[in-house]
Enzyme design. Structure first.
Site, PDB file in Angstrom:
ATOM      1  N   CYS A 104       7.925  46.240   4.608  1.00 25.56           N
ATOM      2  CA  CYS A 104       7.981  47.604   4.114  1.00 25.56           C
ATOM      3  C   CYS A 104       6.851  48.353   4.815  1.00 25.56           C
ATOM      4  CB  CYS A 104       7.775  47.639   2.600  1.00 25.56           C
ATOM      5  SG  CYS A 104       7.436  49.309   2.011  1.00 25.56           S
ATOM      6  N   CYS A 113       9.473  50.571  -3.485  1.00 24.55           N
ATOM      7  CA  CYS A 113       9.256  51.987  -3.187  1.00 24.55           C
ATOM      8  C   CYS A 113      10.431  52.657  -2.489  1.00 24.55           C
ATOM      9  CB  CYS A 113       7.981  52.159  -2.355  1.00 24.55           C
ATOM     10  SG  CYS A 113       8.184  51.643  -0.642  1.00 24.55           S
ATOM     11  N   GLU A 141       0.856  -1.186   0.000  1.00 24.12           N
ATOM     12  CA  GLU A 141       0.000   0.000   0.000  1.00 24.12           C
ATOM     13  C   GLU A 141       0.887   1.228   0.000  1.00 24.12           C
ATOM     14  OE1 GLU A 141      -2.535  -0.242   3.531  1.00 24.12           O
ATOM     15  OE2 GLU A 141      -2.281  -2.403   3.347  1.00 24.12           O
ATOM     16  N   LYS A 184      10.786   3.768   2.683  1.00 25.97           N
ATOM     17  CA  LYS A 184      10.707   5.230   2.584  1.00 25.97           C
ATOM     18  C   LYS A 184      11.249   5.728   1.245  1.00 25.97           C
ATOM     19  CE  LYS A 184       9.381   6.665   6.760  1.00 25.97           C
ATOM     20  NZ  LYS A 184       9.291   7.870   7.492  1.00 25.97           N
ATOM     21  N   ASP A 205       0.849  10.409   3.987  1.00 23.07           N
ATOM     22  CA  ASP A 205       1.567  11.274   4.918  1.00 23.07           C
ATOM     23  C   ASP A 205       0.599  12.248   5.586  1.00 23.07           C
ATOM     24  OD1 ASP A 205       3.744  12.126   6.232  1.00 23.07           O
ATOM     25  OD2 ASP A 205       4.617  13.247   4.576  1.00 23.07           O
ATOM     26  N   TYR A 265      -6.641   1.921   6.281  1.00 26.37           N
ATOM     27  CA  TYR A 265      -5.750   0.834   5.880  1.00 26.37           C
ATOM     28  C   TYR A 265      -5.725  -0.387   6.777  1.00 26.37           C
ATOM     29  CZ  TYR A 265      -2.874   3.594   9.037  1.00 26.37           C
ATOM     30  OH  TYR A 265      -2.421   4.317  10.107  1.00 26.37           O
ATOM     31  N   CYS A 276      12.969  48.833   0.491  1.00 21.46           N
ATOM     32  CA  CYS A 276      11.932  48.142  -0.274  1.00 21.46           C
ATOM     33  C   CYS A 276      12.259  48.200  -1.768  1.00 21.46           C
ATOM     34  CB  CYS A 276      10.576  48.799  -0.007  1.00 21.46           C
ATOM     35  SG  CYS A 276       9.274  48.121  -1.049  1.00 21.46           S
ATOM     36  N   CYS A 326       3.337  52.172  -1.172  1.00 23.48           N
ATOM     37  CA  CYS A 326       4.128  51.136  -1.837  1.00 23.48           C
ATOM     38  C   CYS A 326       3.240  50.403  -2.861  1.00 23.48           C
ATOM     39  CB  CYS A 326       4.653  50.176  -0.774  1.00 23.48           C
ATOM     40  SG  CYS A 326       5.711  48.880  -1.397  1.00 23.48           S
ATOM     41  N   LYS A 334       2.104   4.732   1.650  1.00 19.87           N
ATOM     42  CA  LYS A 334       2.167   5.274   3.002  1.00 19.87           C
ATOM     43  C   LYS A 334       1.724   6.735   2.928  1.00 19.87           C
ATOM     44  CE  LYS A 334       5.212   5.180   7.024  1.00 19.87           C
ATOM     45  NZ  LYS A 334       5.165   6.535   7.514  1.00 19.87           N
TER      46      LYS A 334
HETATM   47  P1  AMP Z   1       5.961   5.999  11.376  1.00 25.98           P
HETATM   48  O1  AMP Z   1       5.164   7.132  11.963  1.00 25.98           O
HETATM   49  O2  AMP Z   1       7.017   6.446  10.421  1.00 25.98           O
HETATM   50  O3  AMP Z   1       6.406   5.016  12.405  1.00 25.98           O
HETATM   51  O4  AMP Z   1       4.939   5.225  10.433  1.00 25.98           O
HETATM   52  C1  AMP Z   1       3.817   4.608  10.963  1.00 25.98           C
HETATM   53  C2  AMP Z   1       2.618   5.370  10.522  1.00 25.98           C
HETATM   54  O5  AMP Z   1       2.415   5.323   9.129  1.00 25.98           O
HETATM   55  C3  AMP Z   1       1.348   4.788  11.070  1.00 25.98           C
HETATM   56  O6  AMP Z   1       1.087   5.233  12.363  1.00 25.98           O
HETATM   57  C4  AMP Z   1       0.329   5.282  10.106  1.00 25.98           C
HETATM   58  O7  AMP Z   1      -0.237   6.467  10.621  1.00 25.98           O
HETATM   59  C5  AMP Z   1       1.099   5.654   8.868  1.00 25.98           C
HETATM   60  N1  AMP Z   1       0.596   5.012   7.638  1.00 25.98           N
HETATM   61  C6  AMP Z   1       0.336   5.672   6.484  1.00 25.98           C
HETATM   62  N2  AMP Z   1      -0.101   4.840   5.537  1.00 25.98           N
HETATM   63  C7  AMP Z   1      -0.163   3.605   6.076  1.00 25.98           C
HETATM   64  C8  AMP Z   1      -0.550   2.321   5.583  1.00 25.98           C
HETATM   65  N3  AMP Z   1      -0.967   2.155   4.311  1.00 25.98           N
HETATM   66  N4  AMP Z   1      -0.474   1.288   6.430  1.00 25.98           N
HETATM   67  C9  AMP Z   1      -0.031   1.455   7.708  1.00 25.98           C
HETATM   68  N5  AMP Z   1       0.352   2.629   8.230  1.00 25.98           N
HETATM   69  C10 AMP Z   1       0.305   3.706   7.429  1.00 25.98           C
HETATM   70 ZN    ZN Z   2       7.576  49.378  -0.305  1.00 24.88          ZN
END
Ligand code: AMP
Ligand code: ZN
Length: 666
Positions: A421, A406, A111, A309, A115, A222, A403, A427, A113
């Site tokens: 400024c 101006c 899957e 990663k 963010d 997930y 600036c 300006c 990951k």
């Molecule tokens: P880390 O914070 O780097 O330890 O990564 C773990 C975190 O990745 C988990 O707590 C999840 O919040 C996040 N995460 C994002 N996507 C996934 C996924 N597909 N499966 C599991 N964890 C995920």
């Molecule tokens: Zn200015």
């Protein structure tokens, strides 16, 4: 159909449309039609509180305020993940697994990951009952009221779901949603947010759930935890969750070999840049839940899962020149003009240097070769200088003192990173920026006029501030570039029509720093007209609910400036609205001033939203939890027993709907 059936059918229909729109990204009706149906349901629910349902689509708009988020123990611990960075790391991991499981065939689910911020949702009998942040993995914060406003989180499940389970996912902001939020902040004269991840995570802990409802947050799921779920593999988990109504990205893949896993990783390392949200890697999980159980956990992470990663993409290029931009509020932003270079699928020509400290810290100079990275931010950033390539005649960067637009000497307030400024009335980019903000859609919404027209009118000397817009004539505008009789007429008419815009939006349009839409509304309501606001002191302003010191100082400064006062007086003389309308005033009083109310239960003659509005319109405050500061608990039918006990123990008077109405009756 009787009323109850009508309500149920509308709820089902709206749930379905929410699902189509937010989970499947595939709406089948227009926003307009949706709003009409939602309003119809709202009306019915308010007239018939006896059919209250905590999972109704009308409750998605938020409004409950949480002062302290309660700490909740996770029933199933939320683990972290181990990280890997290469094919070798992954192969080592696979060997470790095979050693434990013996000579069996192991499959993997791959899957992305996502963010964002992790979340655990608890469902009972198909209804969302709790949403808790990860916290330290053992316990987190109860953020249920906020999570309920996220429309891709189902409040009511569909299909064949288990009676009780937890589901884990990630709360994210899409790149597009994040960019929109920042555009609005910039328009309000506020600093943009740094990146989607931190902003998503910060959103979960906002006290006002109505603000959370306005943010374009999403929830991607997930994993599922619980007993006797009747599921045997991770890949099945994903499909089931999807069928119950959750948003589960479909890019997940079942892989039989490490080579296949690597193909998935390599594919997404490149193609992730086309996704609508940010990812920082791939998560690889042993597919069979029985195998997972056998593998178990280390002190901090499952042995059956591994994060791979992605490397943040980085390139090096030459910095040709440092230029400086002046924003609407006078903030100076240094910009690196780069030799164009390809990065993460787009050509990069510029990067933000943030401020003087950043330039000094990294010792960035014109002519340097620099490393550029696309991280969470939309604009790429310079992370370091390649000192091996620094030219012999290189000189340290001297930050500008004047600036660039101006010539005014720049200032930098203590504790602030940015230079400013101070010439806000003379300006050019500050002047046009302010006028552009004034005419924008959420402010005066002047039709027939855009940003370029403002610049043109300014360049031609026809306007020097936004008050000048109201004296423009068709004859003045017509000779301008790309103007014709019709467009000139539209422009002048558009300006005239804006005189009907209500006070709170005029106040927002003035462009006072830190006075965004919401703050403008609060101030308009508290002061009722501009004359009262213009003489308000900082102490008085901070006494207004939710107005902090920074806003108060900015408001006072704005009206201390004689130029601003003169412009406001001129706008008044042209007939713009500088006070609340009769209608807005009529329903307001100070009868409940200084009193705090908690509202609980279902009411007969009004809906909860109406009741809360009534409290606020009469000068009272609404709070979600009972404390010693609560003046009254307004109790309806089916009030929560814990609220009642708490009120009694603290000696908070409990009043009925009727008793409350008597307080505000004229
Ligand atoms: P880390 O914070 O780097 O330890 O990564 C773990 C975190 O990745 C988990 O707590 C999840 O919040 C996040 N995460 C994002 N996507 C996934 C996924 N597909 N499966 C599991 N964890 C995920
Ligand atoms: Zn200015």
């Amino acid at each position: 159909m009787n009323t109850e059936q009508k309500i149920t059918s509308l709820r089902d229909e709206l749930r379905k449309h929410n699902y189509n729109y937010y989970v499947l990204d595939n709406p089948t009706i227009s926003d307009y039609e949706f709003d009409i149906k939602l309003k119809e349901l709202q009306k019915l629910e308010e007239a018939h509180p006896e059919f209250y349902d905590a999972t109704s689509p009308t409750l998605r708009v938020g409004g409950e305020v949480t002062k302290n988020f309660e700490t909740i123990q996770h029933e199933h611990r939320m683990y972290s993940l181990d990280n890997s960075y290469s094919k070798e790391d992954l192969e080592d991991w696979e060997k470790r697994i095979q050693r434990i499981l013996g000579d069996v065939e192991v499959e993997f689910t791959c899957e992305l990951k996502y963010d964002g911020a992790s979340i655990s949702l608890t469902y009972e009998e198909g209804r969302l009952v709790k949403a808790v942040t990860r916290g330290d993995g053992f316990q987190g914060d109860d953020v249920t009221t906020n999570i309920k406003t996220i429309k891709s989180v189902p409040l009511q499940l569909t299909g064949d779901y288990p009676p009780k389970f937890d589901i884990r996912g990630e709360i994210i902001l899409t790149l597009e949603g994040f960019a929109k939020m920042n555009q609005e902040r910039i328009a309000n004269g506020e600093e943009p947010y740094m990146n989607p991840r931190n902003t998503a995570s910060g959103s979960l802990k906002l006290q006002d759930s109505a603000l959370v409802a306005q943010r374009p947050l999403e929830c991607l799921l997930y994993s599922v935890a619980g007993r006797n779920l009747g599921i045997t593999s991770q890949f099945e988990v994903l499909g089931k969750a999807r069928a119950w109504g959750f948003k589960v990205p479909t890019v997940a893949k079942l892989c039989k070999t490490t080579d296949e896993v690597m193909q998935f990783v390599e594919h997404w390392d490149i193609h992730r840049h086309g996704l609508p949200y940010e990812t920082d890697g791939v998560v690889i999980k042993v597919n069979s839940l029985r195998h997972q159980e056998e593998l178990g956990y280390t002190a901090k992470a499952p042995r059956w899962a591994m994060a791979y990663k992605f490397k943040a993409e980085q390139v090096s290029t030459v910095l040709n020149e440092i230029t400086y931009q002046v924003g609407r509020t006078g903030a100076i932003t240094p910009v690196a003009n780069l030799e164009p270079v390809l990065l993460a699928g787009t050509t990069v020509k510029r990067a933000s240097l943030h401020n003087a400290d950043q330039i000094e810290k990294l010792d960035i100079r014109e002519g340097d070769t620099v490393f550029v990275e696309k991280g969470g931010e939309i604009i790429p950033k310079i992370i370091a200088v390649d000192f091996t390539k620094r030219p012999a005649d290189s000189v340290p960067t001297k930050y500008i003192e004047h600036c660039p637009e101006c010539g005014t000497v720049l200032i930098r307030k203590e504790g602030e990173a940015q230079h400013f400024c101070p010439n806000d009335t003379g300006c050019p980019p500050q002047i046009t920026g302010r006028i552009q903000h004034f005419i924008s859609r959420k402010a005066m919404d002047i039709e027939g006029m855009g940003s370029e027209t403002v610049e043109l009118l300014f360049k031609e000397g026809l306007i020097a501030n936004y008050a000048d817009l109201y004296t423009l004539t068709k004859e003045q505008v017509m000779p301008l570039e790309r103007m014709a009789e019709k467009s000139a007429e539209n422009l002048v008419n558009g300006v005239a029509a804006s005189k009907a815009i209500p006070f709170e939006r005029v106040l927002f349009a003035l462009g006072i720093r830190y006075v965004g839409e919401t703050v403008a509304k609060k101030l308009a309501k508290a002061y009722k007209n501009i004359d009262a606001l213009m003489v308000a002191s900082e102490e008085e302003l901070v006494a207004v609910d939710e107005i902090g010191g920074r806003i108060a100082e900015s408001v006072v400064q704005f009206f201390e400036n004689p130029t601003n006062v003169e412009i406001v007086e001129r706008l008044k003389s042209y007939g713009l609205r500088f006070s609340l309308s009769e209608e807005q005033l009529e329903n307001q009083s100070e009868k409940l001033k200084g009193q705090t109310f908690v509202v609980s239960g279902v009411f007969e003659s009004l809906g909860r939203t109406e009741l809360k509005k009534l409290i606020e319109d009469n000068g009272g405050k609404v709070s979600s939890s009972i404390s010693s500061k609560t003046s009254f608990l307004v109790a309806g039918a089916n009030m929560g027993p814990s609220k009642k006990t708490k009120a009694e123990s603290l000696g908070v008077p409990i009043i009925s709907e009727q008793e409350f109405l008597e307080k505000v009756e004229k």
